[in-house]
Design a protein around this motif. Structure first.
Motif, PDB file in Angstrom:
ATOM      1  N   UNK A  10      11.758  -8.319 -15.641  1.00 59.92           N
ATOM      2  CA  UNK A  10      12.244  -8.415 -14.250  1.00 59.92           C
ATOM      3  C   UNK A  10      10.821  -7.872 -13.734  1.00 59.92           C
ATOM      4  N   UNK A  11      10.249  -8.946 -12.731  1.00 57.51           N
ATOM      5  CA  UNK A  11       9.064  -8.511 -12.033  1.00 57.51           C
ATOM      6  C   UNK A  11       9.368  -8.473 -10.713  1.00 57.51           C
ATOM      7  N   UNK A  12       9.246  -7.416  -9.904  1.00 53.80           N
ATOM      8  CA  UNK A  12       9.294  -7.588  -8.418  1.00 53.80           C
ATOM      9  C   UNK A  12       8.220  -7.768  -7.746  1.00 53.80           C
ATOM     10  N   UNK A  13       8.158  -8.346  -6.518  1.00 51.84           N
ATOM     11  CA  UNK A  13       7.283  -8.813  -5.536  1.00 51.84           C
ATOM     12  C   UNK A  13       7.525  -8.752  -4.214  1.00 51.84           C
ATOM     13  N   UNK A  14       6.509  -8.571  -3.403  1.00 51.66           N
ATOM     14  CA  UNK A  14       6.621  -9.021  -1.953  1.00 51.66           C
ATOM     15  C   UNK A  14       5.857 -10.213  -1.650  1.00 51.66           C
ATOM     16  N   UNK A  15       6.498 -11.033  -0.558  1.00 54.13           N
ATOM     17  CA  UNK A  15       5.983 -12.299  -0.222  1.00 54.13           C
ATOM     18  C   UNK A  15       6.196 -12.442   1.247  1.00 54.13           C
ATOM     19  N   UNK A  16       4.970 -12.852   1.866  1.00 50.00           N
ATOM     20  CA  UNK A  16       5.150 -13.242   3.414  1.00 50.00           C
ATOM     21  C   UNK A  16       4.312 -14.381   3.774  1.00 50.00           C
ATOM     22  N   UNK A  17       4.403 -14.929   4.883  1.00 49.32           N
ATOM     23  CA  UNK A  17       3.563 -15.802   5.417  1.00 49.32           C
ATOM     24  C   UNK A  17       3.771 -17.364   4.819  1.00 49.32           C
ATOM     25  N   UNK A  18       2.546 -18.157   5.098  1.00 53.18           N
ATOM     26  CA  UNK A  18       2.854 -19.420   4.452  1.00 53.18           C
ATOM     27  C   UNK A  18       1.263 -19.935   4.530  1.00 53.18           C
ATOM     28  N   UNK A  19       1.211 -21.139   3.664  1.00 55.92           N
ATOM     29  CA  UNK A  19      -0.179 -21.966   3.602  1.00 55.92           C
ATOM     30  C   UNK A  19      -0.679 -21.599   2.237  1.00 55.92           C
ATOM     31  N   UNK A  20      -2.039 -21.372   2.171  1.00 57.53           N
ATOM     32  CA  UNK A  20      -2.689 -21.235   0.858  1.00 57.53           C
ATOM     33  C   UNK A  20      -2.548 -19.828   0.003  1.00 57.53           C
ATOM     34  N   UNK A  21      -2.270 -19.788  -1.005  1.00 59.36           N
ATOM     35  CA  UNK A  21      -1.610 -18.636  -1.880  1.00 59.36           C
ATOM     36  C   UNK A  21      -2.650 -17.590  -2.244  1.00 59.36           C
ATOM     37  N   UNK A  22      -2.314 -16.510  -2.164  1.00 59.66           N
ATOM     38  CA  UNK A  22      -3.167 -15.485  -2.354  1.00 59.66           C
ATOM     39  C   UNK A  22      -2.183 -14.405  -3.201  1.00 59.66           C
ATOM     40  N   UNK A  23      -2.577 -14.007  -4.311  1.00 59.09           N
ATOM     41  CA  UNK A  23      -1.833 -13.001  -5.265  1.00 59.09           C
ATOM     42  C   UNK A  23      -2.820 -11.785  -5.295  1.00 59.09           C
ATOM     43  N   UNK A  24      -2.047 -10.747  -4.959  1.00 52.88           N
ATOM     44  CA  UNK A  24      -2.682  -9.256  -4.884  1.00 52.88           C
ATOM     45  C   UNK A  24      -2.159  -8.572  -6.052  1.00 52.88           C
ATOM     46  N   UNK A  25      -2.884  -8.040  -6.889  1.00 55.58           N
ATOM     47  CA  UNK A  25      -2.904  -7.153  -8.000  1.00 55.58           C
ATOM     48  C   UNK A  25      -3.276  -5.572  -7.797  1.00 55.58           C
ATOM     49  N   UNK A  26      -2.335  -4.787  -7.581  1.00 55.80           N
ATOM     50  CA  UNK A  26      -2.630  -3.266  -7.391  1.00 55.80           C
ATOM     51  C   UNK A  26      -3.385  -2.439  -8.458  1.00 55.80           C
ATOM     52  N   UNK A  27      -3.485  -1.319  -8.078  1.00 59.51           N
ATOM     53  CA  UNK A  27      -4.380  -0.410  -9.087  1.00 59.51           C
ATOM     54  C   UNK A  27      -3.364   0.459  -9.844  1.00 59.51           C
ATOM     55  N   UNK A  28      -4.054   1.232 -10.537  1.00 60.26           N
ATOM     56  CA  UNK A  28      -3.188   2.257 -11.435  1.00 60.26           C
ATOM     57  C   UNK A  28      -2.556   3.296 -10.526  1.00 60.26           C
ATOM     58  N   UNK A  29      -1.489   3.970 -10.947  1.00 63.98           N
ATOM     59  CA  UNK A  29      -0.804   4.698 -10.213  1.00 63.98           C
ATOM     60  C   UNK A  29      -0.217   4.527  -8.935  1.00 63.98           C
ATOM     61  N   UNK A  30       0.168   3.217  -8.716  1.00 59.68           N
ATOM     62  CA  UNK A  30       0.594   2.633  -7.521  1.00 59.68           C
ATOM     63  C   UNK A  30       1.302   1.182  -7.805  1.00 59.68           C
ATOM     64  N   UNK A  31       1.950   0.539  -6.635  1.00 55.79           N
ATOM     65  CA  UNK A  31       2.679  -0.755  -6.836  1.00 55.79           C
ATOM     66  C   UNK A  31       2.299  -1.291  -5.579  1.00 55.79           C
ATOM     67  N   UNK A  32       3.027  -2.453  -5.137  1.00 52.79           N
ATOM     68  CA  UNK A  32       2.757  -3.188  -4.250  1.00 52.79           C
ATOM     69  C   UNK A  32       2.980  -2.583  -2.822  1.00 52.79           C
ATOM     70  N   UNK A  33       3.482  -1.582  -2.771  1.00 55.02           N
ATOM     71  CA  UNK A  33       3.795  -0.588  -1.506  1.00 55.02           C
ATOM     72  C   UNK A  33       2.142  -0.558  -0.819  1.00 55.02           C
ATOM     73  N   UNK A  34       1.450  -0.157  -1.755  1.00 59.29           N
ATOM     74  CA  UNK A  34       0.018   0.105  -1.161  1.00 59.29           C
ATOM     75  C   UNK A  34      -0.764  -1.029  -0.507  1.00 59.29           C
TER      76      UNK A  34
END
Length: 262
Positions: A10-34
């Motif tokens: 199970x992979x959780x994610x945040x998604x917002x907006x529309x249009x051209x796609x952009x995927x963000x990969x966070x760093x170590x010791x963190x998650x998508x909240x940053x």
């Protein structure tokens, strides 16, 4: 947050907006909240997705025996599961190495790369002494209380001018970090991807904060030199964590450029 099942996880994610796609990969010791402040700004311009990597945030734990190929396969499967077509993929720190792995192993999944605080793996971007020191420091986190190392870690990521709210959130995320994730993350960070850079033809932007004391400027320049289609941008008044409007503008540009090509 939303979630999707990918390769049995199970992979959780945040998604917002529309249009051209952009995927963000966070760093170590963190998650998508940053990425939340960035998402707030980016959603006016692109379809922005920020995942919680396996073992991070609200996603499932990293399975036993997890290796570099599993990281890149799961990232590619995540892109496929969300129906993203050749997104721009932006990775910060550990996420930058993962983005390179993804482009190396699954080039068909990626339309463009933005590498922030970049490493071609620690072995591929640091000299031998610094590589050994970095591995030792990370292994220290596995056996010692957070209070014994977190201040030094945060000082290497953020500048004194970083808004306290962001630094405090990062500190909170460290308290919830999973040690098994660190063990799996080390398998990626100890790689040397420098020899593979010449075969990664994905258009790439390497972005670095001028005041970054964690990822060497020489490492960023070497990545650009070795890759066939890469350019280098420095962001003023930013450290290893270069989040802010200047970086967001580069991310928007990358998303639009990747969509235009494909």
């Amino acid at each position: 947050m939303d979630a999707v099942e990918v390769d049995g996880l199970r992979i959780a994610y945040r998604r917002a907006g529309a249009g051209d796609p952009l995927l963000l990969l966070h760093g170590g010791f963190e998650d998508s909240r940053l990425w939340m402040d960035d998402i707030e700004r980016l959603q006016e311009h692109v379809d922005v997705i920020a995942w919680d990597a396996p073992g991070c945030g609200a996603s499932d734990d990293v399975p036993d025996g997890w290796r570099a190929a599993d990281w890149s396969r799961t990232a590619a499967s995540f892109i496929d599961a969300l129906g993203l077509e050749h997104p721009a993929v932006a990775g910060f720190s550990f996420g930058s190495t993962l983005a390179l792995l993804l482009a190396r192993d699954h080039p068909e999944s990626v339309g463009g790369l933005v590498l922030v605080g970049a490493y071609a793996g620690w072995r591929g971007s640091l000299d031998a002494d610094e590589f050994a020191r970095r591995v030792e420091a990370t292994q220290f986190t596995l056996t010692h209380p957070v209070e014994e190392w977190v201040d030094d870690f945060l000082a290497s990521v953020y500048t004194p001018e970083t808004p306290p709210r962001r630094r405090n959130l990062s500190r909170e995320l460290v308290d919830h970090w999973r040690r098994d994730t660190t063990r799996a993350l080390l398998d990626v960070m100890m790689l040397d991807l420098s020899g593979a850079l010449g075969s990664i033809a994905t258009p790439t932007l390497v972005a670095r904060g001028v005041d970054d004391t964690r990822s060497p400027r020489e490492a960023a320049l070497e990545i650009v030199e070795r890759m066939p289609d890469a350019r280098f941008v420095e962001i003023a008044d930013a450290g290893h964590d270069a989040s802010g409007p200047a970086l967001d503008a580069l991310l928007i540009e990358a998303a639009h450029a990747a969509a235009a090509v494909h």
